[in-house]
Design an enzyme around this catalytic site. Sequence first.
Site, short mmCIF file in Angstrom:
data_model
loop_
_atom_site.label_atom_id
_atom_site.label_comp_id
_atom_site.label_asym_id
_atom_site.label_seq_id
_atom_site.Cartn_x
_atom_site.Cartn_y
_atom_site.Cartn_z
N ARG A 77 0.85 -1.20 0.00
CA ARG A 77 0.00 0.00 0.00
C ARG A 77 0.88 1.25 0.00
O ARG A 77 2.09 1.18 0.24
CB ARG A 77 -0.90 0.03 1.24
CG ARG A 77 -0.13 0.07 2.55
CD ARG A 77 -0.96 0.60 3.70
NE ARG A 77 -0.25 0.43 4.97
CZ ARG A 77 0.72 1.20 5.42
NH1 ARG A 77 1.14 2.21 4.67
NH2 ARG A 77 1.30 0.99 6.58
N THR A 82 2.64 2.09 10.14
CA THR A 82 1.55 2.29 11.09
C THR A 82 1.38 1.03 11.93
O THR A 82 2.02 0.00 11.68
CB THR A 82 0.24 2.66 10.38
OG1 THR A 82 -0.69 3.19 11.35
CG2 THR A 82 -0.40 1.46 9.70
N GLY A 146 -4.31 4.19 4.12
CA GLY A 146 -3.29 3.81 3.15
C GLY A 146 -3.87 2.79 2.20
O GLY A 146 -4.46 1.79 2.65
N ALA A 165 -7.69 2.55 9.15
CA ALA A 165 -7.52 2.00 10.49
C ALA A 165 -8.02 3.05 11.47
O ALA A 165 -7.41 4.11 11.61
CB ALA A 165 -6.06 1.65 10.75
N CYS A 183 3.16 6.94 10.64
CA CYS A 183 3.09 7.58 9.33
C CYS A 183 4.23 8.57 9.12
O CYS A 183 4.16 9.44 8.24
CB CYS A 183 1.74 8.25 9.11
SG CYS A 183 0.34 7.12 9.26
#
Length: 229
Positions: A77, A82, A146, A165, A183
């Site tokens: 992705r 994360t 993402g 998420a 991130c």
Amino acid sequence: MSKQLDVSYFPLLDYAEAWEMQKSLVKEIDGAKRNETLLLLQHPATFTIGSQKHPEHLLWNEQQLRDKGIAVFEIDRGGDITYHGPGQLVGYPLLALDAENMDLHGYLRNLEQVIINYLAKFGITGGRKPEYTGVWVGNEKIAAIGVKFNKRRQRRGFITSHGFAFNVASGIQHEGFTGIIPCGIEEYGVTSLEDCTGQRFAVQDVARELLPCFVEVFGYEPVIEGGLV
């Protein structure tokens, strides 16, 4: 008439299994062998590293990761590193973006809008930061996003995978998030639905309540396959 969207919820699904499931479903949807799909779930403690690879954003060493039982995956992705874990609602929309609806930036904004609309039900103002993807409450991120756009084989367009998420449980920012620079963003913090409201939530209930926000933004008719009945 709205298109049908198959929806399933998994209380706890290993990351590798969910990733393989997405790949398989993308092929089936691309081949018109199944409806577009939304997977809603929780993962065991996991770090995922997207295409913007920055090893320095993973702060724990291999021994610390083993001690804490956190798996690490480098995945396909977009975005940086994360955390996923219990107490977080993860959503993987596997949607067909054809020539007439291939606004890829618009797709990301729609994912954000789903969370923003859900937060509004609790009087919480969710917002965006122009320089970052995701949903924020003030200067704290409550939902990370993402995605991957998988090129279709027989026609112009994409099938989406990965997704959002959404932090639900209080204190989740003190779990795996302390082992990373989430991130790659150092100047802002992380929060959760419970911390913003002072209430307690079951993640499955949040999934059930968030689904109407999703189908309203994206224009689908949900078909519940399991887990949310």
